[in-house]
Each structure stands twice: as C-alpha cells, then as structure tokens.
Design a protein around this motif. Structure first.
Motif, PDB file in Angstrom:
ATOM      1  N   GLN A 158       0.857  -1.187   0.000  1.00 21.29           N
ATOM      2  CA  GLN A 158       0.000   0.000   0.000  1.00 21.29           C
ATOM      3  C   GLN A 158       0.893   1.236   0.000  1.00 21.29           C
ATOM      4  OE1 GLN A 158      -3.070   2.119   3.079  1.00 21.29           O
ATOM      5  NE2 GLN A 158      -3.601   0.016   2.510  1.00 21.29           N
ATOM      6  N   VAL A 159       0.678   2.112  -0.978  1.00 17.86           N
ATOM      7  CA  VAL A 159       1.501   3.313  -1.127  1.00 17.86           C
ATOM      8  C   VAL A 159       0.636   4.479  -1.611  1.00 17.86           C
ATOM      9  CG1 VAL A 159       3.691   2.126  -1.599  1.00 17.86           C
ATOM     10  CG2 VAL A 159       2.118   2.625  -3.491  1.00 17.86           C
ATOM     11  N   GLU A 160       1.150   5.674  -1.409  1.00 17.32           N
ATOM     12  CA  GLU A 160       0.519   6.850  -2.002  1.00 17.32           C
ATOM     13  C   GLU A 160       0.632   6.746  -3.517  1.00 17.32           C
ATOM     14  OE1 GLU A 160       1.098  11.734  -2.278  1.00 17.32           O
ATOM     15  OE2 GLU A 160       2.265  10.579  -0.806  1.00 17.32           O
ATOM     16  N   TYR A 161      -0.480   6.916  -4.204  1.00 18.73           N
ATOM     17  CA  TYR A 161      -0.455   6.814  -5.669  1.00 18.73           C
ATOM     18  C   TYR A 161      -1.645   7.566  -6.230  1.00 18.73           C
ATOM     19  CZ  TYR A 161       0.041   4.518 -10.290  1.00 18.73           C
ATOM     20  OH  TYR A 161       0.206   4.255 -11.624  1.00 18.73           O
ATOM     21  N   MET A 170       7.465   0.688  -8.695  1.00 17.48           N
ATOM     22  CA  MET A 170       6.802  -0.123  -7.663  1.00 17.48           C
ATOM     23  C   MET A 170       5.714  -0.996  -8.281  1.00 17.48           C
ATOM     24  SD  MET A 170       6.659  -0.879  -4.423  1.00 17.48           S
ATOM     25  CE  MET A 170       7.406   0.469  -3.478  1.00 17.48           C
ATOM     26  N   LEU A 171       4.928  -0.427  -9.176  1.00 21.73           N
ATOM     27  CA  LEU A 171       3.848  -1.185  -9.794  1.00 21.73           C
ATOM     28  C   LEU A 171       4.396  -2.302 -10.675  1.00 21.73           C
ATOM     29  CD1 LEU A 171       0.849  -1.607 -10.190  1.00 21.73           C
ATOM     30  CD2 LEU A 171       0.862   0.192 -11.917  1.00 21.73           C
ATOM     31  N   ASP A 172       5.465  -2.019 -11.413  1.00 22.07           N
ATOM     32  CA  ASP A 172       6.088  -3.061 -12.233  1.00 22.07           C
ATOM     33  C   ASP A 172       6.556  -4.216 -11.344  1.00 22.07           C
ATOM     34  OD1 ASP A 172       5.669  -1.590 -14.526  1.00 22.07           O
ATOM     35  OD2 ASP A 172       7.734  -0.852 -14.674  1.00 22.07           O
ATOM     36  N   TYR A 173       7.189  -3.881 -10.224  1.00 21.04           N
ATOM     37  CA  TYR A 173       7.684  -4.922  -9.328  1.00 21.04           C
ATOM     38  C   TYR A 173       6.525  -5.699  -8.704  1.00 21.04           C
ATOM     39  CZ  TYR A 173      10.471  -7.225  -5.750  1.00 21.04           C
ATOM     40  OH  TYR A 173      11.080  -8.174  -4.972  1.00 21.04           O
ATOM     41  N   HIS A 177       5.721  -9.842  -9.008  1.00 20.17           N
ATOM     42  CA  HIS A 177       5.695 -10.727  -7.846  1.00 20.17           C
ATOM     43  C   HIS A 177       4.273 -10.967  -7.321  1.00 20.17           C
ATOM     44  CE1 HIS A 177      10.073 -10.993  -7.373  1.00 20.17           C
ATOM     45  NE2 HIS A 177      10.063  -9.798  -7.938  1.00 20.17           N
ATOM     46  N   ASP A 178       3.294 -10.701  -8.168  1.00 28.70           N
ATOM     47  CA  ASP A 178       1.896 -10.990  -7.860  1.00 28.70           C
ATOM     48  C   ASP A 178       1.437 -10.343  -6.561  1.00 28.70           C
ATOM     49  OD1 ASP A 178      -0.580 -12.065  -8.472  1.00 28.70           O
ATOM     50  OD2 ASP A 178      -0.219 -13.904  -7.324  1.00 28.70           O
ATOM     51  N   LEU A 179       1.753  -9.060  -6.415  1.00 21.56           N
ATOM     52  CA  LEU A 179       1.287  -8.270  -5.283  1.00 21.56           C
ATOM     53  C   LEU A 179       0.219  -7.290  -5.769  1.00 21.56           C
ATOM     54  CD1 LEU A 179       4.678  -7.143  -3.675  1.00 21.56           C
ATOM     55  CD2 LEU A 179       3.350  -9.178  -3.114  1.00 21.56           C
ATOM     56  N   ALA A 180      -0.858  -7.172  -5.020  1.00 20.23           N
ATOM     57  CA  ALA A 180      -1.804  -6.095  -5.290  1.00 20.23           C
ATOM     58  C   ALA A 180      -1.200  -4.790  -4.791  1.00 20.23           C
ATOM     59  CB  ALA A 180      -3.121  -6.367  -4.566  1.00 20.23           C
ATOM     60  N   GLY A 222      -3.907  -4.697 -11.359  1.00 18.06           N
ATOM     61  CA  GLY A 222      -3.356  -4.928 -10.031  1.00 18.06           C
ATOM     62  C   GLY A 222      -3.481  -3.781  -9.063  1.00 18.06           C
ATOM     63  N   VAL A 223      -4.249  -2.750  -9.403  1.00 19.97           N
ATOM     64  CA  VAL A 223      -4.361  -1.562  -8.554  1.00 19.97           C
ATOM     65  C   VAL A 223      -5.750  -1.473  -7.929  1.00 19.97           C
ATOM     66  CG1 VAL A 223      -4.307   0.962  -8.489  1.00 19.97           C
ATOM     67  CG2 VAL A 223      -2.622  -0.288  -9.847  1.00 19.97           C
ATOM     68  N   ALA A 224      -5.773  -1.218  -6.616  1.00 17.69           N
ATOM     69  CA  ALA A 224      -7.008  -0.925  -5.886  1.00 17.69           C
ATOM     70  C   ALA A 224      -6.911   0.489  -5.334  1.00 17.69           C
ATOM     71  CB  ALA A 224      -7.210  -1.923  -4.747  1.00 17.69           C
ATOM     72  N   VAL A 225      -8.055   1.083  -5.002  1.00 12.13           N
ATOM     73  CA  VAL A 225      -8.075   2.445  -4.463  1.00 12.13           C
ATOM     74  C   VAL A 225      -8.902   2.475  -3.187  1.00 12.13           C
ATOM     75  CG1 VAL A 225      -7.805   3.496  -6.739  1.00 12.13           C
ATOM     76  CG2 VAL A 225     -10.107   3.128  -5.828  1.00 12.13           C
ATOM     77  N   ILE A 226      -8.499   3.351  -2.252  1.00 12.45           N
ATOM     78  CA  ILE A 226      -9.237   3.465  -0.989  1.00 12.45           C
ATOM     79  C   ILE A 226      -9.502   4.940  -0.660  1.00 12.45           C
ATOM     80  CG2 ILE A 226      -8.663   1.246   0.073  1.00 12.45           C
ATOM     81  CD1 ILE A 226      -6.299   2.695   1.470  1.00 12.45           C
ATOM     82  N   PRO A 227     -10.296   5.638  -1.482  1.00 16.16           N
ATOM     83  CA  PRO A 227     -10.586   7.043  -1.176  1.00 16.16           C
ATOM     84  C   PRO A 227     -11.425   7.170   0.091  1.00 16.16           C
ATOM     85  CG  PRO A 227     -12.022   6.255  -2.919  1.00 16.16           C
ATOM     86  CD  PRO A 227     -11.021   5.161  -2.673  1.00 16.16           C
TER      87      PRO A 227
END
Length: 274
Positions: A158-161, A170-173, A177-180, A222-227
C-alpha cells in the motif's frame, strides 16, 4: 465489483473505503452507510484511532462479516515481535473479529530488526490471525529485501499513488511478484480534481474530476483504491467511477501531468529512493 486476487490468498474489492481521519460516531456512520451502498472493502489502522468505530459499524451492519474485506495496520513503533502480536490482538478486539483479511506493517521502523518483524508478520498469517499480509510505505529497495531475501509471502503493498505521483517502478515490481497495489490518497487530497486536464476530461465524459482520477488508477492491472468519503453522495460517486470510460487521448493527457507530487512524507518516512 472488480476484485484483485493473488496467489498468496488475497481476494480484495478494487474500491475500498479509506477511513483516515474519521473517528468516533462519524466514522461508524460512514462505514455503515458505505456497506449499505455496496462497499465490501474497509481500510483502517491502529494509528487512525478508529478501529473500535469501524468495529461498531461492522456489528451494526446487515452485511455478513465474511463478505467484507477488512484491512488494518501495525504502527512503526510496535514492530518488535511481542509488540506486533499485541497490536494485532488489540486491533482484533477493537474490530470485533477473529481475523483480518489483510494485515500491513504501516511504515518501516527505525533501528529495527527487519527479519524478526517479517518473521512475526508471517507467523501471524500462519496462525490465522490475518488471511493475507503486506507492507505499506516501503520503498522499492526495502520491498525487494522482504520478498527476495526474506522470502515473505506478501499479498499486497500500500503506497501513495495518484495522477500526480508516479509509482511505475513499484507497480512493475508488484506485478512481477503478484502483489496487489493499493493506492491511498488516490485523489491527491483534492489536488487531482483541481488539474485543468482532469477537469476537461471529466467535462468531455460528463463525469466528475474525482471519478476520472480514480478510473485512471482502476484501469491499471493490479491496482485498488481506498478514497476516504463520509457523505452518501461522495461514496456513491466513488463507486460509480468504475463505470467511467477513459480513452487513449485521456490517458495521454494524464500521462503528461507532473508525477512528482508526494503529499505524504512524515519525518519518520523512509528514504523513498532507497
């Protein structure tokens, strides 16, 4: 609702409700309302001082607990094994649940034993206290150590994005490695909607600038958002971002925005380039 799944057991709706800085009854009302509107992903943390309020909303909701993805986090000053275990126990008690769906280390520690902290994080997963584990606010070099040297079975970072901050390496990595990747502050604390390019794209499609900013993230694998949203209007608008259709011209305009505006970097933050 779109969902993200990983080989390490994560199954998470792509849109969640961020709860910082809501507390008390206002937080409980917002979470319960969000669940009524269709949210099934709630993000909290020990440091937010609202886990009890979130727990109250979960108990008051008619939505079964097993249908809700619940994320919480341990603060950077409680990363020693005993302290981390106690932090999660405190969180479970406040939330009124026997297991969280995702447990993060909230920030890297200072002068800490990384290996022992990660070992404890993994043990909590193996013991069933957390269905999946992850880290937040780790620079890429530190995440590489956790994955490649320590072999931790992480499911998420989880990072600021947002449209004003690139996280491409970070997203490429994460994808490799199958991380959301969960994007916090996905609206750049209101700054995204103030960009003329975002406003013009929104006008073109007859939607809100905030919905354009969210859909740009949601369109990325692979990206989720939590506004964070407390009003019914804003919660519904964020959910409706899934229906926005951006085209290549829109994405090109957004790509042209400066991507160097980091808004969250407290004095205990790591070296982001490490």
């Amino acid at each position: 609702m779109q969902r993200l799944t990983t080989t390490n057991g994560l199954d998470m709706p792509c849109i969640g409700l961020g709860t910082w800085p809501m507390t008390g009854d206002a937080c409980s009302r917002a979470v319960q309302q969000a669940l009524e509107l269709g949210y099934r992903h709630i993000d909290t943390a020990t440091a937010y001082d609202n886990e009890a309020a979130v727990g109250q909303a979960l108990r008051a909701s008619s939505v079964p607990r097993e249908q809700i993805h619940l994320t919480t986090k341990v603060w950077w000053d409680r990363l020693a094994p005993t302290a981390m275990r106690q932090s999660l126990e405190d969180s479970l008690r406040a939330l009124g649940t026997e297991q969280v769906d995702l447990f993060h280390i909230h920030w890297p520690g200072k002068d800490w034993d990384l290996a022992r902290s990660i070992e404890t994080l993994v043990a909590l997963r193996e013991e069933g206290k957390a269905r999946s584990i992850g880290v937040a606010n780790f620079p890429l070099g530190l995440l590489r150590r956790v994955i490649e040297e320590l072999g931790a079975p992480l499911s998420a970072i989880q990072v600021e994005y947002h449209v004003l901050l690139s996280q491409k390496p970070m997203l490429d990595y994460a994808r490799q490695h199958d991380l959301a990747l969960t994007a916090y502050s996905p609206l750049a604390r209101g700054h995204a909607a103030q960009q003329s390019a975002i406003q013009e794209i929104a006008s073109k499609h007859g939607v809100l600038p905030s919905q354009v900013a969210l859909k740009w993230l949601l369109d990325q694998d692979g990206v989720a958002v939590i506004p964070k949203a407390s009003t019914r209007e804003n919660q519904l608008a964020n959910l409706a971002a899934l229906q926005v259709q951006l085209d290549d011209a829109d994405r090109a305009r957004i790509a042209g925005l400066a991507k160097d505006q980091r808004l969250v970097s407290p004095d205990f933050a790591p070296d982001w380039n490490s």
